[in-house]
Enzyme design. Structure first.
Site, PDB file in Angstrom:
ATOM      1  N   HIS A   6       0.875  -1.169   0.000  1.00 44.11           N
ATOM      2  CA  HIS A   6       0.000   0.000   0.000  1.00 44.11           C
ATOM      3  C   HIS A   6       0.919   1.228   0.000  1.00 44.11           C
ATOM      4  O   HIS A   6       2.027   1.175   0.520  1.00 44.11           O
ATOM      5  CB  HIS A   6      -0.813  -0.064   1.293  1.00 44.11           C
ATOM      6  CG  HIS A   6      -1.880   0.967   1.454  1.00 44.11           C
ATOM      7  ND1 HIS A   6      -1.613   2.246   1.882  1.00 44.11           N
ATOM      8  CD2 HIS A   6      -3.222   0.906   1.283  1.00 44.11           C
ATOM      9  CE1 HIS A   6      -2.757   2.923   1.969  1.00 44.11           C
ATOM     10  NE2 HIS A   6      -3.748   2.134   1.604  1.00 44.11           N
ATOM     11  N   ASP A  22       3.110  -4.551   7.978  1.00 50.28           N
ATOM     12  CA  ASP A  22       1.884  -3.770   7.819  1.00 50.28           C
ATOM     13  C   ASP A  22       0.724  -4.758   7.912  1.00 50.28           C
ATOM     14  O   ASP A  22       0.442  -5.493   6.971  1.00 50.28           O
ATOM     15  CB  ASP A  22       1.925  -3.064   6.459  1.00 50.28           C
ATOM     16  CG  ASP A  22       0.589  -2.444   6.070  1.00 50.28           C
ATOM     17  OD1 ASP A  22      -0.405  -2.641   6.798  1.00 50.28           O
ATOM     18  OD2 ASP A  22       0.545  -1.777   5.020  1.00 50.28           O
ATOM     19  N   GLN A  63      -4.528  -5.241   6.776  1.00 57.07           N
ATOM     20  CA  GLN A  63      -5.522  -6.145   6.205  1.00 57.07           C
ATOM     21  C   GLN A  63      -5.531  -7.508   6.884  1.00 57.07           C
ATOM     22  O   GLN A  63      -6.422  -8.315   6.631  1.00 57.07           O
ATOM     23  CB  GLN A  63      -5.263  -6.343   4.704  1.00 57.07           C
ATOM     24  CG  GLN A  63      -5.455  -5.102   3.875  1.00 57.07           C
ATOM     25  CD  GLN A  63      -6.894  -4.603   3.882  1.00 57.07           C
ATOM     26  OE1 GLN A  63      -7.833  -5.368   4.098  1.00 57.07           O
ATOM     27  NE2 GLN A  63      -7.066  -3.310   3.657  1.00 57.07           N
ATOM     28  N   LYS A  82     -10.431  -0.991  10.384  1.00 56.66           N
ATOM     29  CA  LYS A  82     -10.651  -2.141   9.502  1.00 56.66           C
ATOM     30  C   LYS A  82     -11.002  -3.383  10.327  1.00 56.66           C
ATOM     31  O   LYS A  82     -11.245  -4.454   9.792  1.00 56.66           O
ATOM     32  CB  LYS A  82      -9.405  -2.405   8.658  1.00 56.66           C
ATOM     33  CG  LYS A  82      -9.102  -1.258   7.687  1.00 56.66           C
ATOM     34  CD  LYS A  82      -7.884  -1.529   6.858  1.00 56.66           C
ATOM     35  CE  LYS A  82      -7.286  -0.290   6.247  1.00 56.66           C
ATOM     36  NZ  LYS A  82      -7.941   0.143   5.005  1.00 56.66           N
ATOM     37  N   CYS A 106      -4.896   2.624  -3.557  1.00 60.59           N
ATOM     38  CA  CYS A 106      -3.679   3.145  -2.918  1.00 60.59           C
ATOM     39  C   CYS A 106      -2.516   2.175  -3.091  1.00 60.59           C
ATOM     40  O   CYS A 106      -1.675   2.037  -2.192  1.00 60.59           O
ATOM     41  CB  CYS A 106      -3.880   3.442  -1.435  1.00 60.59           C
ATOM     42  SG  CYS A 106      -5.071   4.732  -1.127  1.00 60.59           S
TER      43      CYS A 106
HETATM   44  C1  LIG Z   1      -2.376  -2.861   3.486  1.00 58.06           C
HETATM   45  C2  LIG Z   1      -2.692  -1.512   4.025  1.00 58.06           C
HETATM   46  N1  LIG Z   1      -1.734  -0.797   4.610  1.00 58.06           N
HETATM   47  C3  LIG Z   1      -1.973   0.410   5.127  1.00 58.06           C
HETATM   48  C4  LIG Z   1      -3.210   0.993   5.071  1.00 58.06           C
HETATM   49  C5  LIG Z   1      -3.408   2.366   5.644  1.00 58.06           C
HETATM   50  O1  LIG Z   1      -4.246   2.328   6.735  1.00 58.06           O
HETATM   51  P1  LIG Z   1      -4.765   3.656   7.411  1.00 58.06           P
HETATM   52  O2  LIG Z   1      -5.271   4.523   6.298  1.00 58.06           O
HETATM   53  O3  LIG Z   1      -5.844   3.207   8.320  1.00 58.06           O
HETATM   54  O4  LIG Z   1      -3.618   4.282   8.123  1.00 58.06           O
HETATM   55  C6  LIG Z   1      -4.252   0.300   4.474  1.00 58.06           C
HETATM   56  C7  LIG Z   1      -5.604   0.885   4.391  1.00 58.06           C
HETATM   57  O5  LIG Z   1      -6.111   1.283   3.386  1.00 58.06           O
HETATM   58  C8  LIG Z   1      -3.980  -0.973   3.930  1.00 58.06           C
HETATM   59  O6  LIG Z   1      -4.951  -1.674   3.327  1.00 58.06           O
END
Ligand SMILES: Cc1ncc(COP(=O)(O)O)c(C=O)c1O
Lengths: 426, 150
Positions: A143, A220, A223, A246, A384
């Site tokens: 992401h 990270d 998900q 999430k 993203c």
């Molecule tokens: C794999 C992954 N990493 C990071 C994020 C970023 O999360 P947040 O926007 O809650 O900080 C997301 C969310 O869209 C994600 O799916």
């Protein structure tokens, strides 16, 4: 602990056709007030859970209960309410600790979300360990939030960003990953599950490979946490970060887990109240963990809401959720793939809760608009994760992503919606 | 409730499948790139301007049905028009797709472009409909940077 969470069935019924995973989905759906509404005159079919999940009443109640009864600043007052707010806040930290099996609650740092967790590590551990010519290793599945913080660090330090490739199914190429681990690699940062195409990466092997070379690993887990059991000690990861929103919890809230030896040695991220133990104009002594990394008044209600969300998930059993979502993913993959002119993007053997696809001759954005007319919420775009789109040579995809409250009937509605899309564009 | 058919009119679908002037102009003396980060739509608009009149115009790139049809129909209507007329049409088109009150005569000026009136019922799609026009505007102004709808 909320009483609402306790109301949930802890004795699970054996699997049946309509309640796979051992729980009664129709009953669980009633825990989520938002699902009761109609969208454009139709029952809401919410399949955008990878973006954010809906919140059960237990979470909503825990947050309003806090504001109605306990609201006060934490770690400061000697008065009764402050004591109670602090206790609730710290209880939530312990709930998180148990949830991911951290060795100590002091290793649980509350953040705004996954993004802040990654930035925190990049700006503290990263800035003190990554120098000119050093390498940061990520995967092709990241992401943007696990790319850009490292690019900022790379540009500041004159370091390099290396990217481990994936195959055409979207599976990480472990051998390539291992080759990219060089004597200059100072940190590995990987997504546990791809938000764009659902791949679950072989995390244990990655961590073992990195640790053989004494390279720490940040995961990270945005998900992953909603879909599988995470045990940070068994994984032996150095940092693990995720977002509350999430995981059926509130927005603006997240967690960074770090091994205490690493956290202790890291400089603070932000300065302010709460993160100090004494301040003079000459010198400041920082507070102990985790407070060293929690400058300013924290999101108390957010932490309490997250705690309630974890209680909710625990009461159902994450392995039961996983089984249910896995059934939905398999069913949806089969049904959607059977439609003519549809290509699923991301066909890894290990996948979780995400079905990304493209339709011949129809842009995902048009798919999204037409499905929305049917009350179906999916995500369309690059999620993203533009490098993932580039890897699969598509400008964007349509993505359906599942949560505990989704049903096979909803998948059928999705499939009918896709047929409608094809009619419009026939 | 907005009707899908208001948005996906046959003319729009037809242009999206077989866009007109979908080519790079080697003679172009103005060109610009437009990008919609939300959905990844990406177009380049090429214009060959003679004095102040648009002698030829073409576009390339990829995007959703709305953005592609809009680009296609824009190039059709603008060929032979003056640059001032082009800017004026953009202003009218913008009003049409955002549902802003239109002046008398706007509809007639817009001609075939009136099929995009349904876009005003779908606010998130306004950027799709106007991407090519924003890009044209940048090309006429001689801007080199990619214009973005965000
Ligand atoms: C794999 C992954 N990493 C990071 C994020 C970023 O999360 P947040 O926007 O809650 O900080 C997301 C969310 O869209 C994600 O799916």
């Amino acid at each position: 602990m909320t009483s609402v969470a306790r109301r949930l069935p802890t004795v699970l019924r054996p699997p049946q056709a309509q309640n796979i995973g051992g729980f009664d989905v129709e009953k669980l759906r009633r825990d989520f007030p938002i699902l009761k509404q109609k969208i454009r005159g139709r029952r809401l079919v919410y399949l955008d859970n990878a973006a954010t999940s809906q919140k059960p009443q237990a979470v909503i109640d825990a947050i309003s209960h806090y504001y109605e009864r306990d609201n006060s600043n934490v770690h400061r007052g000697v008065h009764y309410l402050s004591e109670r707010a602090t206790e609730e806040f710290e209880n939530a930290r312990q709930t998180v600790q148990r949830f991911i099996n951290a060795a100590s609650a002091s290793e649980i740092i509350f953040t705004r979300g996954t993004t802040e967790g990654i930035n925190l590590v990049a700006q503290t551990y990263g800035r003190t360990h990554v120098g000119p010519g050093d390498e940061i290793l990520v995967t092709a599945l990241e992401h943007h939030s696990n790319i850009v913080p490292w690019q900022l660090l790379r540009d500041e330090k004159g370091a390099k960003l290396r990217v481990a490739p994936v195959n055409d199914s979207g599976e990480l190429l472990l051998e390539e990953f291992e080759k990219l681990l060089s004597p200059r690699t100072n940190i590995v940062a990987v997504t546990h599950i791809s938000n764009a195409i659902g791949t679950v990466i072989p995390l244990r092997q990655i961590i073992e490979m990195a640790h053989r070379r004494n390279v720490p690993v940040l995961v990270d887990g945005a998900q992953a946490v909603p879909h599988l059991t995470v045990d940070v000690q068994a994984l032996d990861c150095d940092f693990y970060t995720f977002s509350s929103h999430k995981l059926y919890g509130p927005t603006g809230m997240g967690v960074l887990y770090g091994k205490s030896a690493l956290l202790d040695a890291m400089p603070p991220y932000q300065g302010g109240g709460d993160m100090i133990s004494s301040v003079t104009f000459e010198k400041t002594t920082y507070n102990k963990l985790p407070y060293k990394f929690e400058a300013g008044t924290p999101h108390v209600a957010g932490a309490i809401g997250l705690g309630a969300a974890i209680d909710y998930v625990n009461a159902l059993g994450i392995e039961n959720l996983a089984a249910h979502e896995h059934d939905l993913l398999a069913y949806a993959t089969e049904k959607v793939s059977a439609l003519p002119g549809i290509r699923v993007i991301g066909t890894a053997k290990e996948k979780a809760a995400v079905l990304s696809f493209v339709l011949d001759g129809v842009h995902p954005h048009d798919v999204g608009t037409i499905l929305d007319q049917e009350g179906i919420a999916i995500r369309t775009g690059h999620h993203c994760a533009q490098p993932v789109m580039q890897r699969f040579e598509v400008p964007a995809t349509a993505r359906a992503s599942f949560a505990l409250y989704n049903t096979r009937e909803e998948v059928d509605v999705l499939v009918e919606g896709l047929q409608r899309v094809q009619e419009v564009f026939a | 409730m907005p009707d899908l058919r208001d948005l996906y009119q046959d003319v729009i679908l037809e242009h999206s499948k077989a866009p007109r002037n979908f080519r790079e102009l080697s003679a172009a003396n103005h060109k610009a790139e437009g990008y919609n980060p939300l959905c990844g739509d990406h177009f380049t608009v090429y214009v060959d301007i003679d004095g102040d009149s648009i002698r030829d115009i073409g576009f390339q790139g990829s995007g959703c049905a709305i953005s592609k049809a809009s680009a296609s129909m824009m190039t059709q209507i603008l060929k032979g028009k003056s640059t001032a007329e082009a800017e004026q049409l953009f202003a009218r088109f913008h009003k049409l797709v955002t549902g802003a009150p239109t002046a008398n005569g706007d509809q007639t000026e817009l001609g075939k472009l009136a099929v995009f009136s349904g876009v005003s019922e779908f606010p998130v799609r306004v950027k799709c409909a106007t991407l090519a026009w924003h890009t044209l505007h940048a090309a006429l102004e001689g801007k080199q940077q990619t214009v973005s709808t965000e």
